[in-house]
Design an enzyme around this catalytic site. Structure first.
Site, PDB file in Angstrom:
ATOM      1  N   PRO A 153       1.622   0.748  -4.402  1.00 35.33           N
ATOM      2  CA  PRO A 153       3.013   0.514  -4.009  1.00 35.33           C
ATOM      3  C   PRO A 153       3.123   0.155  -2.532  1.00 35.33           C
ATOM      4  O   PRO A 153       2.162   0.280  -1.770  1.00 35.33           O
ATOM      5  CB  PRO A 153       3.691   1.847  -4.302  1.00 35.33           C
ATOM      6  CG  PRO A 153       2.594   2.843  -4.197  1.00 35.33           C
ATOM      7  CD  PRO A 153       1.372   2.156  -4.702  1.00 35.33           C
ATOM      8  N   HIS A 154       4.293  -0.276  -2.135  1.00 37.09           N
ATOM      9  CA  HIS A 154       4.536  -0.704  -0.754  1.00 37.09           C
ATOM     10  C   HIS A 154       4.611   0.519   0.155  1.00 37.09           C
ATOM     11  O   HIS A 154       5.680   1.001   0.518  1.00 37.09           O
ATOM     12  CB  HIS A 154       5.840  -1.498  -0.702  1.00 37.09           C
ATOM     13  CG  HIS A 154       6.117  -2.116   0.637  1.00 37.09           C
ATOM     14  ND1 HIS A 154       5.288  -3.051   1.206  1.00 37.09           N
ATOM     15  CD2 HIS A 154       7.128  -1.928   1.505  1.00 37.09           C
ATOM     16  CE1 HIS A 154       5.787  -3.426   2.364  1.00 37.09           C
ATOM     17  NE2 HIS A 154       6.900  -2.755   2.582  1.00 37.09           N
TER      18      HIS A 154
END
Length: 581
Positions: free
Chosen positions: A511-512
């Site tokens: 994920p970011h």
């Protein structure tokens, strides 16, 4: 004196008989002498004292209503006691012998997704992490926040990072805490049923503890609050900050300046809403709840007195989380202050017609009408105040504007339905509340949360649905819309991919988040050292993850399996549970 008459005659002395007792006695004696005795009577008279004593008398037990032979009585009592002791012994053995409990039913998909979604907040924690944080690649970080800023010189350690950077934006963070608290207030029993109540309360307290540090929470009147910690603007040249660098939060060694504001009604009112809502969550801890209420009062007062937006043009706040107005926060914050304190003055502010007008309650032609976000709280405030009207009905002088808010909520719910064409839908069924702009999931899940919550309110108030113009729609229509949006996020989409990390068979593996993208191998990578990992073709970045996941948590919790729910709140007793319908 007569014996009892077998026909029911009186038991009393007859006054009509004038004979004396002596006369009666002599008459009876003469009669007895003159009467011939039979053999049985003679044997009784002829028997001496010795003969009578030689015969063994039977013993009886008088139970009041019946006379029982003593032997029979003792045998019966002994038998009953023996049987009772035997049964008790058997029951004791049954209880002492260990039993294998049947395995609980497997959690449904919403329960599983909720477990995963809550871990997002654990990953975003700043400061000294608890041992049970549960995210192996995270550690203590930014332990000098506030203390290293010469203009502040006080601890601002804690709170949550925003998105993939390490900035702490109070505005969206406070809204996150308000939303999480709202979900616990409405669905506390459901959190408890799946073992997440303590976890989510810990998350909320982690946020509110930090918010209390960002202003003088012990004072009745304040003149400033912290807006954010860290900077992300890179337009002024190459200077290490939270957007110029890509490094693990644990390795940050650049300066993290603190931004304060002196006139920021939107931020102050949102923070007041967060503390007020949390005070209801922690009402079982009076000391902490009172502390939250006290801080909320100071914040709301400050916001009402020192008018202004927290994000002036050109500021870091305006670049990343710009606030377009503070009127919606006045309504939103006032509603939560009323629920937390019961003080009608807050309800008066929240229901002032002029306040509703400034907040945009009557802007029917606005393309963003009904879009609930961290910037526009009006749709959520209207649902919250509709709750007040449905269940408490405070009456005059609030009824007129509460009815207006209630009608506006009906209109917003109508706009979410595909048949009214207020918003476009993708081919996969996702509503485009941001009109095709980036990061659509956060808007969709917020709408789903309001739709699900409002349908529960209506059913709890014995109302089967609502009107869109002349047409009546059942609450199941709202539930179907909400379910479609959440199911899309959980994998029912053209890519067949879940957007919750760890949920389903296919989901984003990286994920970011800078801490998640850089290897946790004990090597400290400098300011630019992490970009080689971020730009890797193997990297899967979901930039909108961090902005909608908090709302997803609130949404998922309203759909946990009925197999694990024992609802204690009267208003929730009539709720329909998705996995059982």
């Amino acid at each position: 004196m007569f014996g009892r008459d077998p026909w029911g005659g009186p038991l009393e002395i007859s006054n009509a008989d004038s004979a004396t007792d002596d006369d009666r006695s002599r008459d009876l004696d003469r009669a007895a002498l003159m009467r011939q005795l039979d053999e049985t009577q003679q044997s009784w008279l002829l028997a001496g004292p010795g003969d009578q004593a030689g015969k063994k008398k039977k013993k009886y037990v008088d139970l009041g209503c019946v006379v029982v032979d003593r032997k029979i009585f003792m045998w019966t009592v002994g038998t009953i006691l023996g049987v009772g002791l035997f049964i008790g012994f058997v029951m004791m053995i049954v209880k002492l012998v260990p039993h294998k409990k049947p395995a609980p039913p497997p959690p449904d998909q919403y329960t599983q997704a909720l477990h995963k979604a809550l871990m997002f907040f654990n990953a975003q924690r700043s400061g000294p992490l608890p041992k049970h944080n549960g995210v192996s690649w995270r550690g203590n970080s930014c332990m000098k926040d506030g203390l290293s800023d010469s203009g502040v010189r006080r601890s601002l350690v804690g709170g949550f990072y925003d998105a993939g950077d390490a900035i702490k934006f109070n505005y969206p963070m406070a809204w996150s805490m308000t939303m999480l608290s709202w979900s616990v207030i409405e669905y506390r029993a459901k959190y408890e049923a799946i073992g997440e109540l303590d976890h989510v309360k810990e998350i909320i307290k982690w946020g509110t503890d930090y918010l209390l540090k960002t202003f003088n929470s012990s004072a009745d009147t304040i003149d400033r609050i912290v807006a954010q910690v860290g900077i992300g603007d890179t337009s002024k040249g190459p200077s290490p900050n939270d957007h110029y660098c890509w490094m693990r939060p644990e390795d940050i060694d650049y300066k993290r300046p603190v931004t304060e504001c002196h006139s920021c009604s939107d931020l102050a009112s949102e923070m007041a809403a967060a503390l007020a809502a949390a005070s209801i969550v922690f009402k079982d801890s009076k000391t902490y709840s009172d502390k939250l209420v006290h801080g909320a009062k100071a914040l709301y007062k400050f916001g009402r007195t020192q008018r202004g937006r927290y994000s002036p043009n050109g500021s870091d706040q305006a670049i990343f989380y710009n606030s377009t107005s503070y009127w919606d926060e006045f309504v939103w914050g006032g509603a939560w202050m009323y629920f937390a304190t019961g003080n009608n003055s807050y309800l008066t502010i929240a229901t002032a017609p002029g306040m509703a007008k400034h907040a945009g309650a009557f802007w029917y032609g606005s393309p963003n009408y009904g879009v609930f976000t961290w910037d526009d709280k009006l749709p959520g405030a209207q649902v919250l105040l509709s709750r007040l009207r449905l269940f408490l009905s405070p009456g005059y002088p609030y009824e007129e504007i509460l009815r207006t808010f209630h009608n506006q909520t009906d209109n917003v719910m109508c706009s979410y339905l595909p048949l009214f064409n207020s918003f476009n839908f993708t081919k996969g069924g996702l509503i485009q509340l941001n009109h095709g702009g980036p990061q659509p999931l956060q808007y969709a899940v917020n709408a789903a949360f309001l739709a699900s919550l409002y349908s529960n309110y209506l059913e709890s108030a014995d109302t089967p649905g609502w009107y869109c113009g002349p047409n009546f729609y059942t609450t199941e229509v709202l539930r179907k819309f909400a379910r479609s949006q959440i199911d899309y996020i959980l994998g029912k989409n053209p890519l067949k991919m879940s957007y919750v990390v760890g949920f389903g068979k296919k989901y984003p593996k990286r994920p970011h988040h800078r801490g998640a993208s850089i290897p946790h191998n004990g090597v400290k990578y400098g300011c630019k050292g992490g970009f080689k990992w971020r730009e890797s073709k193997r990297q899967t970045l979901i930039s909108s993850l961090e902005q909608w996941l908090l709302a997803l948590t609130s949404m998922i919790v309203s759909k946990i399996s009925a197999q694990t729910i024992i609802t204690q709140n009267l208003l929730l007793q009539q709720m329909l549970v998705w996995s059982q319908r």
